[in-house]
Design a protein around this motif. Sequence first.
Motif, short mmCIF file in Angstrom:
data_model
loop_
_atom_site.label_atom_id
_atom_site.label_comp_id
_atom_site.label_asym_id
_atom_site.label_seq_id
_atom_site.Cartn_x
_atom_site.Cartn_y
_atom_site.Cartn_z
N MET A 2 13.93 -13.53 32.42
CA MET A 2 13.57 -12.29 33.09
C MET A 2 12.12 -12.41 33.55
O MET A 2 11.32 -13.10 32.92
CB MET A 2 13.69 -11.10 32.14
N LYS A 3 11.79 -11.71 34.64
CA LYS A 3 10.43 -11.77 35.17
C LYS A 3 9.59 -10.63 34.61
O LYS A 3 9.92 -9.47 34.81
CB LYS A 3 10.47 -11.67 36.69
N PRO A 4 8.50 -10.95 33.90
CA PRO A 4 7.69 -9.88 33.31
C PRO A 4 7.08 -8.94 34.35
O PRO A 4 6.83 -7.79 34.05
CB PRO A 4 6.57 -10.64 32.57
N ALA A 5 6.84 -9.42 35.56
CA ALA A 5 6.18 -8.58 36.55
C ALA A 5 7.14 -7.58 37.20
O ALA A 5 6.70 -6.60 37.80
CB ALA A 5 5.52 -9.44 37.62
N LEU A 6 8.43 -7.82 37.10
CA LEU A 6 9.40 -6.91 37.69
C LEU A 6 9.86 -5.90 36.65
O LEU A 6 9.78 -6.16 35.45
CB LEU A 6 10.61 -7.67 38.22
N THR A 7 10.36 -4.77 37.12
CA THR A 7 10.86 -3.80 36.16
C THR A 7 12.20 -4.29 35.60
O THR A 7 12.84 -5.18 36.15
CB THR A 7 11.09 -2.42 36.81
N VAL A 8 12.57 -3.67 34.48
CA VAL A 8 13.82 -4.03 33.82
C VAL A 8 14.99 -3.87 34.78
O VAL A 8 15.85 -4.76 34.90
CB VAL A 8 14.01 -3.15 32.57
N ALA A 9 15.01 -2.74 35.50
CA ALA A 9 16.12 -2.50 36.42
C ALA A 9 16.14 -3.54 37.54
O ALA A 9 17.21 -4.04 37.91
CB ALA A 9 16.01 -1.09 37.00
N GLU A 10 14.97 -3.90 38.05
CA GLU A 10 14.92 -4.91 39.12
C GLU A 10 15.46 -6.24 38.62
O GLU A 10 16.21 -6.93 39.32
CB GLU A 10 13.48 -5.09 39.61
N ASN A 11 15.09 -6.59 37.39
CA ASN A 11 15.58 -7.83 36.80
C ASN A 11 17.10 -7.83 36.70
O ASN A 11 17.76 -8.81 37.09
CB ASN A 11 14.98 -8.01 35.40
N ARG A 71 22.70 -9.27 38.75
CA ARG A 71 24.03 -8.91 39.22
C ARG A 71 24.25 -9.40 40.65
O ARG A 71 25.29 -9.98 40.98
CB ARG A 71 24.23 -7.40 39.15
N ASP A 72 23.24 -9.18 41.51
CA ASP A 72 23.40 -9.60 42.90
C ASP A 72 23.53 -11.10 43.02
O ASP A 72 24.32 -11.61 43.81
CB ASP A 72 22.18 -9.14 43.73
N PHE A 73 22.75 -11.82 42.22
CA PHE A 73 22.74 -13.27 42.36
C PHE A 73 24.01 -13.89 41.76
O PHE A 73 24.59 -14.80 42.34
CB PHE A 73 21.50 -13.85 41.67
N LEU A 74 24.44 -13.37 40.62
CA LEU A 74 25.58 -13.99 39.94
C LEU A 74 26.92 -13.54 40.50
O LEU A 74 27.91 -14.25 40.36
CB LEU A 74 25.51 -13.67 38.44
N GLY A 75 26.97 -12.38 41.12
CA GLY A 75 28.24 -11.90 41.63
C GLY A 75 29.13 -11.36 40.51
O GLY A 75 28.71 -11.27 39.36
N HIS A 76 30.37 -11.02 40.85
CA HIS A 76 31.31 -10.42 39.90
C HIS A 76 30.68 -9.26 39.12
O HIS A 76 30.60 -9.30 37.90
CB HIS A 76 31.83 -11.47 38.90
N PRO A 77 30.21 -8.24 39.81
CA PRO A 77 29.54 -7.13 39.11
C PRO A 77 30.48 -6.48 38.10
O PRO A 77 31.67 -6.32 38.34
CB PRO A 77 29.17 -6.17 40.23
N LEU A 78 29.90 -6.16 36.94
CA LEU A 78 30.71 -5.59 35.86
C LEU A 78 30.23 -4.18 35.54
O LEU A 78 30.92 -3.21 35.79
CB LEU A 78 30.62 -6.50 34.63
N THR A 126 23.54 -0.96 35.98
CA THR A 126 22.35 -1.24 35.18
C THR A 126 22.17 -0.19 34.08
O THR A 126 21.85 -0.53 32.94
CB THR A 126 21.12 -1.24 36.11
N GLU A 127 22.45 1.07 34.42
CA GLU A 127 22.28 2.14 33.43
C GLU A 127 23.23 1.93 32.25
O GLU A 127 22.84 2.03 31.09
CB GLU A 127 22.54 3.52 34.05
N GLY A 179 14.43 1.46 32.06
CA GLY A 179 14.77 0.83 33.33
C GLY A 179 13.62 0.70 34.30
O GLY A 179 13.49 -0.28 35.02
N ALA A 180 12.73 1.71 34.32
CA ALA A 180 11.65 1.71 35.30
C ALA A 180 10.41 0.98 34.81
O ALA A 180 9.45 0.85 35.55
CB ALA A 180 11.29 3.15 35.65
N LEU A 181 10.43 0.51 33.56
CA LEU A 181 9.23 -0.15 33.03
C LEU A 181 9.23 -1.63 33.39
O LEU A 181 10.28 -2.25 33.46
CB LEU A 181 9.21 -0.02 31.50
N PRO A 182 8.05 -2.20 33.61
CA PRO A 182 7.99 -3.65 33.80
C PRO A 182 8.48 -4.36 32.55
O PRO A 182 8.19 -3.93 31.43
CB PRO A 182 6.50 -3.93 34.01
N PHE A 183 9.22 -5.44 32.76
CA PHE A 183 9.79 -6.18 31.63
C PHE A 183 8.70 -6.66 30.68
O PHE A 183 8.89 -6.68 29.47
CB PHE A 183 10.59 -7.36 32.18
N GLY A 184 7.53 -6.99 31.24
CA GLY A 184 6.44 -7.52 30.42
C GLY A 184 5.88 -6.52 29.42
O GLY A 184 5.17 -6.90 28.50
#
Lengths: 221, 254, 204
Positions: free
Chosen positions: C84-93, C98-105, C108-109, C121-126
């Motif tokens: 996961m990227k620390p600079a991106l938010t949890v939801a963005e990660n 999901r977008d990259f891997l496909g087969h959405p299940l 995010t919520e 969800g809105a907090l940066p992962f870091g």
Amino acid sequence: MLALYIRDVKLGIRAGGGALVGVLFFLAVIAVAPFAIGPDANLLARIGPAMLWIGALLASLLGLDRLFQVDREDGSLDLLILGSSRHMLPLTVFVKCLAHWTASVLPLVVAAPVLGLLMNMSPLATFATALTLLAGTPAIVFIGAAGAAVAVSLPRGGLLVSVLVLPLVIPVLIFGVSASYAASTQPDPFLPPFLMLCALMLFFAVIGPLAAAVALKGASD
Amino acid sequence: MAETTISGRLTNLANPTRFLELVGRFLPWLAAIALLLTFAGLAMGFAAPEDYQQGSTVRIMYLHVPFAWISMFCYMLMAAAALGTLVWKHPLADVALKAAAPIGATFTALALATGSIWGRPMWGTWWVWDGRLTSVFVLFLMYLGILALTRALDDPQRSARAAAILTLVGVINIPIIKFSVEWWNTLHQPASVMRLDGPTIHPSLLWPLLVSAIGFTLIFFTLHLMAMRAEIWRRRVAVMRRMAAKRAENRAPA
Amino acid sequence: MRLTADNLGGERGGEPVFDGVSFALAAGDSLVITGQNGSGKSTLLRVVAGLLPVAAGTVRLNDGGEDFPDVASACHYLGHQNAMKPALTVAENLDFRRDFLGHPLMTTEAALDAVGLDSVGALPFGYLSTGQRRRIALAGLLVSFRPVWLLDEPSAGLDLASERRLTALMQGHLAEGGMLIAATHLPLGLDDAKALVMPGGGSG
């Protein structure tokens, strides 16, 4: 793929202003030149396109070593490689290169005309140089990706990437600079070297990501 | 342990709270006076007689000189703030430094641009690498360097010290800029306002210049206070986000 | 769907770490790999995922259908790092995953809710603590569908409540016909899991 592009552009802009550092380095290189060469306006105007090209070349090599290394450190490189059954790995690399170019190298191209002014270059030469940079810098990034992929597992790959990549970008530099000069000095035609530059860029756009993908697969441990 | 760091952070912000209150009260007035003075200064500048050599081109002076003055003034202010950070460790000092850097960079860029536009008809070139212009360009680079440094580090505590040290090292450039026109033979004209033996510029040009300089300085202060306020808010948001992350942990087992 | 490994061998840096490992998993089966440090648990997982070359033997996925033609395409891999990227938010990660891997299940919520972190969800992962990061990484398994989960020390850094939640997540995945291989030295609470003890490194 679009998601990867957007993610990488976001990271490039957000993560500690990497784009700003690149432009700053470019500015500093150009600012140092008159101290070394002397403030002779005519001389500066003559070597201006070459200086801009060298500055842009060095500045775009600056952040290249981190292209895959960051992903490797936090484990996302595994994700990208594992996803290769859906997205071809070379294509993934290609998209990463494009994102890196957008976030870190495009600002250099935008800054180039301003620096052309400082080098006392004519407007025509300035815009020709900016145009050649626009066409040529992606080639640097694409071939640099191969170097970055080879050096991805080395702890201090940074300098090595530059050393590996510099000899490979010499053709880009040759055609970029000669096209820039051809635009301002009359007898030389602008188009042939410029088209050669574009061809090189397209060639590297294929070769670079392919080589990088092979290197990444081999380097994972 | 976690409690003390959070409450420690909050007491750190206690002082800025009073600052925010004051800023909220005075900012509209300051902004109004600044704009009024600036417009008055520029209007007086347009009413002032033209230069017999330069014609109406001289009017860009009423922009160029204030911009150049602010570019140096802002740096001195940042240097003072850097001292405040290193010696007294005042939390507002770092906020002041960080908030001033982009404004200073902008004014320096404006000074360079207006100077360039002025120089084009006067000297026949957009840019020469002479002492004054080069040293101001170096100042611009230093602003950008400080900007990059403050953005690169996520933790305000660490970036504060680093930026303060860098700023203080760069102070050496300010006297170089000031005296560059005397030390080197350059195209740029020598000082004509701030001289020991009094200004050499004609009063009809001096007054509009002074008024617009004061006006722009007040505009600078307005922008600076706004940027400081934004920076304090930004830091509070960061603290609140960290607390939100902690709270999510506390609630999780329930 | 069937995941089989036959006489699998793996090496790291040219040195053989393990060989002769065989197992077969059908839908709903799980495999827990235990063994000393350096016995090759992580290497085995990476070999199965295709991140490391197979030194000997084979690993195959049968009847994966069009969606999952080979092993790598059917795997979620959770390594020591959280990817996961620390600079991106949890939801963005998570959205990126999901977008990259496909087969959405899951949304995010819903995925965040499943790991008990619905408010971050809105907090940066870091900004998150080690345990929270691990849980977000587990949520990353839920946002897109993969029949095979390869988990390397999935419970590292988790507290008791989160460990229980992890067990529930894994059991849910198995109940829906998924497969799971976990390398661990802590009990994961998977009662009917097959066990594979890696022959020890060094002292054996």
